[in-house]
Design an enzyme around this catalytic site. Structure first.
Site, PDB file in Angstrom:
ATOM      1  N   GLY A 140      -8.626  -9.417  17.680  1.00 30.31           N
ATOM      2  CA  GLY A 140      -9.280  -9.387  16.370  1.00 30.31           C
ATOM      3  C   GLY A 140     -10.775  -9.602  16.486  1.00 30.31           C
ATOM      4  N   GLY A 183     -12.835  -9.870  13.811  1.00 27.88           N
ATOM      5  CA  GLY A 183     -13.371 -10.368  12.543  1.00 27.88           C
ATOM      6  C   GLY A 183     -14.280 -11.559  12.806  1.00 27.88           C
ATOM      7  N   PHE A 184     -14.526 -12.345  11.771  1.00 27.35           N
ATOM      8  CA  PHE A 184     -15.419 -13.494  11.941  1.00 27.35           C
ATOM      9  C   PHE A 184     -14.958 -14.428  13.060  1.00 27.35           C
ATOM     10  CE2 PHE A 184     -16.751 -12.766   7.386  1.00 27.35           C
ATOM     11  CZ  PHE A 184     -18.053 -12.445   7.711  1.00 27.35           C
ATOM     12  N   GLU A 209     -15.819 -11.041  -8.180  1.00 32.17           N
ATOM     13  CA  GLU A 209     -16.875 -10.140  -7.717  1.00 32.17           C
ATOM     14  C   GLU A 209     -16.598  -8.697  -8.124  1.00 32.17           C
ATOM     15  OE1 GLU A 209     -18.079 -12.911  -3.871  1.00 32.17           O
ATOM     16  OE2 GLU A 209     -16.757 -11.195  -3.606  1.00 32.17           O
ATOM     17  N   ASP A 256      -8.038 -16.711   9.434  1.00 32.75           N
ATOM     18  CA  ASP A 256      -7.093 -16.537   8.328  1.00 32.75           C
ATOM     19  C   ASP A 256      -5.637 -16.529   8.762  1.00 32.75           C
ATOM     20  OD1 ASP A 256      -9.265 -16.352   6.685  1.00 32.75           O
ATOM     21  OD2 ASP A 256      -9.008 -14.238   6.168  1.00 32.75           O
ATOM     22  N   GLN A 268     -16.213 -19.306   6.737  1.00 30.74           N
ATOM     23  CA  GLN A 268     -16.699 -20.459   7.489  1.00 30.74           C
ATOM     24  C   GLN A 268     -15.610 -21.105   8.333  1.00 30.74           C
ATOM     25  OE1 GLN A 268     -19.445 -21.930   8.458  1.00 30.74           O
ATOM     26  NE2 GLN A 268     -20.523 -20.202   7.562  1.00 30.74           N
TER      27      GLN A 268
END
Lengths: 451, 451
Positions: free
Chosen positions: A19, A21-22, A178, A308, A324
């Site tokens: 992964g 991602g972040f 949003e 996540d 975060q």
């Protein structure tokens, strides 16, 4: 066929990170100068800046503004190698990760950071008819859909059907808020495009939330402000409203009401990536892997689960699925691997809560920071913009995103209003598509004469 | 159902323009202040800047750098209306254009500017296996393919198969030359991405041309320079080389040779859009409609055909399919409609040849202007860049394209290296897809877990 890196780093311990991602990206960056070799695996060749995905869907930014080629990030670094691939199985006993296409990676340390996917909570019709917003293609697809609905309505109002311009967003969390805020701004923008009807009059956005307030993790003043701004801008906010069933042209609510809509955006919830199910480990209700305090999987001290995908015990239950948490947990896992290499014991992960912020639209946002400091309105929005641009550091896209944003801000425009034609499915097998059983086209689909 | 514009312009003569390419867009712009109402129809909601399409395919620019929303161009103008639609039939006797979805437009004056499509000259396998480059999705698709081939090769060299990194460009015209030049630059860029092999050594680009020289319309010194630069940069240029058959993993040449390649770009020729076949008019070998000197169709003085769709008699046979011809002929048709409105007779179209230019790559181009002035090398390239940026005027994308170009130039990089996942086919019926018989997905295809 096992994977070997024919380089000077080949005798180093092998860290596989699943992964980009972040969480995964932060782990790889943390290890870029460590005495290991890293293979970073992702289904896509880019890292996406998830918090701005909704801006792509709402024609404010282009995909390349929020996506960055992973190889580019690690150019010139000998430690980190990228591998485009889809994980299909994990064998912790043999320390192997199996990828689609009969390939495997042997690891000494494994970091699983495959993120989360949209979940429908078993509600009928969501999977078939709702628009999720987890990936770049989701965002482009939703953008195409929304813009096409306006074209359709302009063409033949009657034929477009009821609810053609009713856009329903389900889920009152940050993404839903949003999205709803961006929808009404898009209606404004499009009004200059369509001379024959007033888009602000004819188009509607509803925001449905099952609980009794928006942005549940925020404090009451921020929640109240959010609702007030959305309503003042024309969003029909309906709390205590649960979805029972989604059909192509309507949504059935739990209270018996039926709303005509042809475009329902599903921002109601996520569950862990199916990669979480490949480990024989304890999982929470959202499929997250319950990890030990050092973020390893119990009984597999060489397997870390972060971001996540991980259920990390915090002060008030499991830590939330925020960027975060992902970044900090990815870094922590990488740090623990380095500690183990020096024979030190692993440390407990502690999430350092920097606060949270959500934008409601132009000049309006909410922010809460450590120590009880809260902002609402322009100041929060300004902070949101500054922080998000700062976060794009390292992206070559930063400048381009800034240009797009500045343009939108000063012209009240949304520049990325392209309906991009179908790009054919991958011709590379299921690697970049669904893990299995996906039908892929054999050849590029030519796009015929225009118009 | 006939189309009516419920506005103050509704009693004006109705001009229908089919196609929002260079010709159609110019015609609409010319008529924006005329006492008519204009409906501009296109299959896509954007105008694309075709000369830079190859840069999207080669990861130098993003789709939004070269595509611009048509409604945005005519924002605030009451005369010009946009209609997203696909023309399926034309009835000159009843002055009607039929669009997909049982809609029709009645016209007083019709301008057909539907452009050209790729043609395979009946060569087997081209349609199934070659990559055309006429549309934005073609370009994105080719970019995905090329980048995936490198990922494949990096993953498992043997499994990638012979010719995995052999890229064959067929056609030595400007598009083919630009593509070939951009391919070898891309190999350079990618070398920093792939640590495990030298992309410049392993990847090859061949440029095949049936005739005995590249860029046939240019004069000998420019043609020789082009070939010399391409070869010096590593392109394998093969003239007098015709393609007999294309297979998924190889191309069979007319001289009996077989080249292994998994990616063949078809830049060998175009024919008029199938819209040209909807008129019962004389057509040339490339399906273009043979027009009268005033650009109308013989026997249909209210139907103009312009741009790449039109066979316009010039000094040396039919005028070439160039952007300048398209723009000037589109403007001419719009002017004739205005003359007819004042009961003046129509005028003969005369193409004002401004010259031509083609880029070979970084710092290298050829240009020929009226009066026999020719440039080669850096100066021609510099002119090419300046003129192409100037041409993007009116695009909000100008700045973004400039940023991308400047970035590429100074960093020797190609920033747009995203493999964009499959975006689902249109859920709006065949309107935006093939005109007929196309299978369309019912719902957005979700894109599963990552990685």
């Amino acid at each position: 066929m096992p994977f070997d890196t024919p380089s000077s780093t080949s005798d180093r311990p092998h860290v596989v990170i699943v992964g980009a991602g972040f969480a995964g990206l932060e782990a790889a960056k943390t290890l870029r100068d460590a005495p290991v070799r890293v293979t970073l695996v992702d289904r896509n060749n880019y890292h996406k800046f998830q918090p701005l995905l909704y801006e792509v869907a709402m024609a404010g930014l282009e995909p390349d503004d929020i996506a960055h080629n992973v190889r580019n990030i690690f150019q010139g670094n000998e430690t980190v190698n990228f591998r485009l691939g889809t994980v299909v199985d994990i064998d912790p006993a043999r320390q192997q990760v199996h990828l689609h296409g009969s390939q495997s990676l042997s690891y000494d340390h494994l970091i699983l950071a495959a993120g989360a996917v949209s979940t429908d909570f078993g509600i009928p019709g969501v999977e078939e008819h709702a628009y999720p917003l987890k990936n770049v293609p989701d965002a482009v697809n939703l953008r195409n859909r929304v813009l096409r609905q306006f074209e359709r309505y302009d063409r033949q109002r009657a034929a477009a059907g009821e609810g053609a311009l009713t856009f329903v967003v389900v889920g009152g969390g940050p993404t839903g808020v949003e999205m709803a805020g961006a929808f009404v701004e898009l209606f404004d923008t499009l009004n200059d495009d369509f001379a024959q009807f007033d888009t602000r009059e004819e188009a509607r956005c509803l925001l449905l939330e099952m609980e009794d307030d928006l942005l549940p993790p925020y404090k009451a003043p921020q929640r109240a402000y959010t609702r007030q701004v959305l309503e003042a801008r024309g969003v029909d906010v309906q709390t205590n409203t649960a979805v029972e069933r989604v059909a192509p042209d309507r949504v059935h609510l739990a209270d018996g009401r039926v709303l005509p809509t042809q475009t329902l955006v599903w921002a109601a919830g996520v569950k862990a990536s199916p990669v979480a199910n490949l480990l024989d480990a304890e999982q929470d209700r959202a499929d997250r892997v319950v990890v030990s305090p050092d973020l390893t999987v119990p009984e597999h001290p060489d397997v870390y689960v972060v971001g996540d995908m991980a259920a990390i015990e915090g002060e008030d239950g499991y830590e939330p699925q925020l960027a975060q948490v992902a970044i900090q947990s990815g870094r922590h896992a990488a740090d623990q691997i380095q500690r183990r290499l020096r024979d030190a014991t692993t440390e407990r992960f502690e999430y350092w809560d920097l606060g949270q912020m959500a934008t409601i639209g132009r000049n309006a946002a909410v922010a809460e920071f450590a120590g009880g400091i809260a902002f609402r309105g322009f100041m929060a929005w300004f902070l949101w913009v500054v922080i998000h641009i700062a976060k794009l550091v390292g992206f070559r896209n930063r400048l381009s995103a800034l240009v797009n944003w500045a343009y939108n801000y000063f012209t009240y425009n949304r520049s990325a209003r392209l309906i991009l034609d179908a790009v054919p499915l991958s011709d590379d097998g299921p690697m970049e598509g669904e893990a299995e059983g996906e039908q892929v086209t054999e050849r590029p689909q030519t796009v015929g004469p225009q118009p």
